[in-house]
Structures are given as structure tokens and as C-alpha cells.
Design a protein around this motif. Structure first.
Motif, mmCIF file in Angstrom:
data_model
loop_
_atom_site.group_PDB
_atom_site.id
_atom_site.type_symbol
_atom_site.label_atom_id
_atom_site.label_comp_id
_atom_site.label_asym_id
_atom_site.label_seq_id
_atom_site.Cartn_x
_atom_site.Cartn_y
_atom_site.Cartn_z
ATOM 1 N N MET A 1 -1.579 -33.123 49.445
ATOM 2 C CA MET A 1 -3.019 -33.059 49.419
ATOM 3 C C MET A 1 -3.404 -31.586 49.471
ATOM 4 S SD MET A 1 -3.740 -36.221 52.007
ATOM 5 C CE MET A 1 -5.483 -36.308 51.744
ATOM 6 N N ARG A 2 -4.336 -31.208 48.616
ATOM 7 C CA ARG A 2 -4.732 -29.812 48.507
ATOM 8 C C ARG A 2 -6.185 -29.606 48.923
ATOM 9 N NH1 ARG A 2 -1.026 -26.869 45.626
ATOM 10 N NH2 ARG A 2 0.526 -28.110 44.552
ATOM 11 N N HIS A 3 -6.444 -28.404 49.415
ATOM 12 C CA HIS A 3 -7.807 -28.042 49.786
ATOM 13 C C HIS A 3 -8.654 -27.970 48.527
ATOM 14 C CE1 HIS A 3 -11.178 -25.951 51.568
ATOM 15 N NE2 HIS A 3 -10.655 -26.187 52.759
ATOM 16 N N ARG A 4 -9.852 -28.467 48.604
ATOM 17 C CA ARG A 4 -10.753 -28.536 47.454
ATOM 18 C C ARG A 4 -11.101 -27.145 46.902
ATOM 19 N NH1 ARG A 4 -15.791 -32.365 48.325
ATOM 20 N NH2 ARG A 4 -14.090 -33.855 48.386
ATOM 21 N N ALA A 5 -11.301 -26.167 47.776
ATOM 22 C CA ALA A 5 -11.796 -24.858 47.353
ATOM 23 C C ALA A 5 -10.720 -23.962 46.740
ATOM 24 C CB ALA A 5 -12.442 -24.146 48.522
ATOM 25 N N ASN A 6 -9.531 -23.924 47.341
ATOM 26 C CA ASN A 6 -8.521 -22.973 46.866
ATOM 27 C C ASN A 6 -7.225 -23.622 46.377
ATOM 28 O OD1 ASN A 6 -7.319 -23.753 49.243
ATOM 29 N ND2 ASN A 6 -7.534 -21.777 50.247
ATOM 30 N N LYS A 7 -7.158 -24.923 46.395
ATOM 31 C CA LYS A 7 -6.014 -25.686 45.879
ATOM 32 C C LYS A 7 -4.714 -25.471 46.657
ATOM 33 C CE LYS A 7 -8.590 -27.105 42.474
ATOM 34 N NZ LYS A 7 -9.674 -27.902 42.913
ATOM 35 N N LYS A 8 -4.790 -24.903 47.862
ATOM 36 C CA LYS A 8 -3.590 -24.750 48.689
ATOM 37 C C LYS A 8 -3.285 -26.076 49.380
ATOM 38 C CE LYS A 8 -3.839 -19.873 49.820
ATOM 39 N NZ LYS A 8 -3.865 -18.901 50.935
ATOM 40 N N PRO A 9 -2.004 -26.427 49.503
ATOM 41 C CA PRO A 9 -1.663 -27.694 50.172
ATOM 42 C C PRO A 9 -1.874 -27.609 51.685
ATOM 43 C CG PRO A 9 0.329 -26.535 49.527
ATOM 44 C CD PRO A 9 -0.826 -25.744 48.978
ATOM 45 N N VAL A 70 -4.490 -33.539 60.992
ATOM 46 C CA VAL A 70 -4.838 -33.394 59.570
ATOM 47 C C VAL A 70 -6.067 -32.488 59.435
ATOM 48 C CG1 VAL A 70 -5.688 -34.602 57.520
ATOM 49 C CG2 VAL A 70 -3.797 -35.566 58.827
ATOM 50 N N GLY A 71 -7.072 -32.712 60.260
ATOM 51 C CA GLY A 71 -8.276 -31.880 60.223
ATOM 52 C C GLY A 71 -7.978 -30.429 60.538
ATOM 53 N N ARG A 72 -7.134 -30.211 61.511
ATOM 54 C CA ARG A 72 -6.744 -28.842 61.889
ATOM 55 C C ARG A 72 -5.993 -28.169 60.744
ATOM 56 N NH1 ARG A 72 -7.667 -24.276 63.751
ATOM 57 N NH2 ARG A 72 -6.089 -23.279 65.016
ATOM 58 N N SER A 73 -5.080 -28.897 60.111
ATOM 59 C CA SER A 73 -4.330 -28.358 58.980
ATOM 60 C C SER A 73 -5.282 -27.975 57.848
ATOM 61 C CB SER A 73 -3.308 -29.390 58.497
ATOM 62 O OG SER A 73 -2.552 -28.887 57.417
ATOM 63 N N TYR A 74 -6.248 -28.837 57.565
ATOM 64 C CA TYR A 74 -7.242 -28.571 56.521
ATOM 65 C C TYR A 74 -8.030 -27.296 56.838
ATOM 66 C CZ TYR A 74 -10.990 -29.563 53.174
ATOM 67 O OH TYR A 74 -11.893 -29.493 52.140
ATOM 68 N N ASP A 75 -8.438 -27.142 58.094
ATOM 69 C CA ASP A 75 -9.197 -25.964 58.502
ATOM 70 C C ASP A 75 -8.380 -24.678 58.402
ATOM 71 O OD1 ASP A 75 -11.438 -27.504 58.989
ATOM 72 O OD2 ASP A 75 -11.091 -27.621 61.157
ATOM 73 N N LEU A 76 -7.089 -24.749 58.685
ATOM 74 C CA LEU A 76 -6.239 -23.559 58.602
ATOM 75 C C LEU A 76 -6.045 -23.079 57.169
ATOM 76 C CD1 LEU A 76 -3.487 -24.457 61.224
ATOM 77 C CD2 LEU A 76 -5.142 -22.593 61.371
ATOM 78 N N ILE A 77 -6.140 -23.972 56.219
ATOM 79 C CA ILE A 77 -5.886 -23.635 54.820
ATOM 80 C C ILE A 77 -7.146 -23.164 54.096
ATOM 81 C CG2 ILE A 77 -5.134 -24.640 52.609
ATOM 82 C CD1 ILE A 77 -2.910 -24.143 54.623
ATOM 83 N N LYS A 78 -8.323 -23.504 54.616
ATOM 84 C CA LYS A 78 -9.554 -23.183 53.883
ATOM 85 C C LYS A 78 -9.677 -21.679 53.644
ATOM 86 C CE LYS A 78 -12.654 -23.277 57.846
ATOM 87 N NZ LYS A 78 -13.708 -24.026 58.479
ATOM 88 N N PRO A 79 -10.342 -21.308 52.553
ATOM 89 C CA PRO A 79 -10.478 -19.891 52.205
ATOM 90 C C PRO A 79 -11.201 -19.096 53.287
ATOM 91 C CG PRO A 79 -11.331 -21.299 50.447
ATOM 92 C CD PRO A 79 -11.012 -22.175 51.605
ATOM 93 N N LYS A 80 -10.774 -17.882 53.458
ATOM 94 C CA LYS A 80 -11.408 -16.992 54.424
ATOM 95 C C LYS A 80 -12.688 -16.429 53.804
ATOM 96 C CE LYS A 80 -7.779 -17.176 57.115
ATOM 97 N NZ LYS A 80 -7.351 -18.508 57.121
ATOM 98 N N VAL A 81 -13.705 -16.224 54.629
ATOM 99 C CA VAL A 81 -14.945 -15.622 54.172
ATOM 100 C C VAL A 81 -14.777 -14.116 54.236
ATOM 101 C CG1 VAL A 81 -17.409 -15.399 54.633
ATOM 102 C CG2 VAL A 81 -16.265 -17.590 55.004
ATOM 103 N N ARG A 82 -14.978 -13.464 53.113
ATOM 104 C CA ARG A 82 -14.824 -12.004 53.069
ATOM 105 C C ARG A 82 -16.155 -11.332 53.391
ATOM 106 N NH1 ARG A 82 -10.968 -10.549 47.982
ATOM 107 N NH2 ARG A 82 -9.293 -11.952 48.546
ATOM 108 N N LYS A 83 -16.047 -10.277 54.153
ATOM 109 C CA LYS A 83 -17.240 -9.504 54.479
ATOM 110 C C LYS A 83 -17.469 -8.475 53.369
ATOM 111 C CE LYS A 83 -16.672 -9.840 59.442
ATOM 112 N NZ LYS A 83 -16.459 -9.101 60.680
ATOM 113 N N ARG A 84 -18.710 -8.367 52.954
ATOM 114 C CA ARG A 84 -19.055 -7.360 51.949
ATOM 115 C C ARG A 84 -19.425 -6.066 52.640
ATOM 116 N NH1 ARG A 84 -22.065 -9.950 46.840
ATOM 117 N NH2 ARG A 84 -20.416 -11.416 46.364
ATOM 118 N N LEU A 85 -19.026 -4.972 52.041
ATOM 119 C CA LEU A 85 -19.347 -3.656 52.606
ATOM 120 C C LEU A 85 -20.699 -3.185 52.137
ATOM 121 C CD1 LEU A 85 -15.889 -1.968 52.210
ATOM 122 C CD2 LEU A 85 -16.893 -2.877 54.285
#
Length: 85
Positions: A1-9, A70-85
Motif C-alpha cells: 500500500m502506497r501513500h497517496r501523495a508521494n507513492k512511497k510504501p 498502520v496509521g502511524r506508518s502512513y504518517d511517517l511516510i507522508k511528504p514533509k512540508v518544506r519551508k519557503r525562504l
């Protein structure tokens, strides 16, 4: 099962020795703690043993505990929010 946003398992499901098993990502300390709490949580099969656990179905892990993992695993894989300079 892959994360919807970044396709990481975040969960890999397979069958071994007539049991349904799922590999889930964990924080290293959490992974070790879960292995000590549950007999059916072991270092992940064919994965980085520090960050992944295998959970066998039909054992001492409750459905609610598995849902949390499963929820914790999903949260660990989600994309990181990048800060803009």
C-alpha cells in the motif's frame, strides 16, 4: 500500500506460513518497544530491521493496535512540508 501523495510504501502485505503478515514502518525506539510488547511483532522480513516491523495476523496484536500501527506508518511516510525562504 502506497501513500497517496508521494507513492512511497507504508504497508507491505504478504502471506507466510499460512498467516497474513504486514510490514509497517516505525520509529526505531517504537519498533523495538512493539517487538517487546507483542510476540507476533518481529523485525521486518526483507526490510530495514531498524525502521520496519512485521505483524502476523491472528496473534496477540489487537485490531485496534494494528490500526494504530498502520496509521502511524502512513504518517511517517507522508511528504514533509518544506519551508519557503
Amino acid at each position: 500500500m502506497r501513500h497517496r501523495a508521494n507513492k512511497k510504501p507504508f504497508a507491505l502485505i504478504d502471506e507466510r506460513q499460512d498467516k497474513l503478515c504486514v510490514n509497517l514502518k516505525c520509529e526505531p525506539l517504537e519498533a523495538d518497544s512493539l517487538r517487546q510488547m507483542f510476540a507476533d511483532v518481529t523485525p521486518a522480513y526483507h526490510m530495514n530491521k531498524t525502521h520496519w516491523n512485521t505483524i502476523a495476523s491472528g496473534g496477540d496484536v489487537s485490531d485496534e493496535a494494528l490500526r494504530r500501527m498502520v496509521g502511524r506508518s502512513y504518517d511517517l511516510i507522508k511528504p514533509k512540508v518544506r519551508k519557503r525562504l
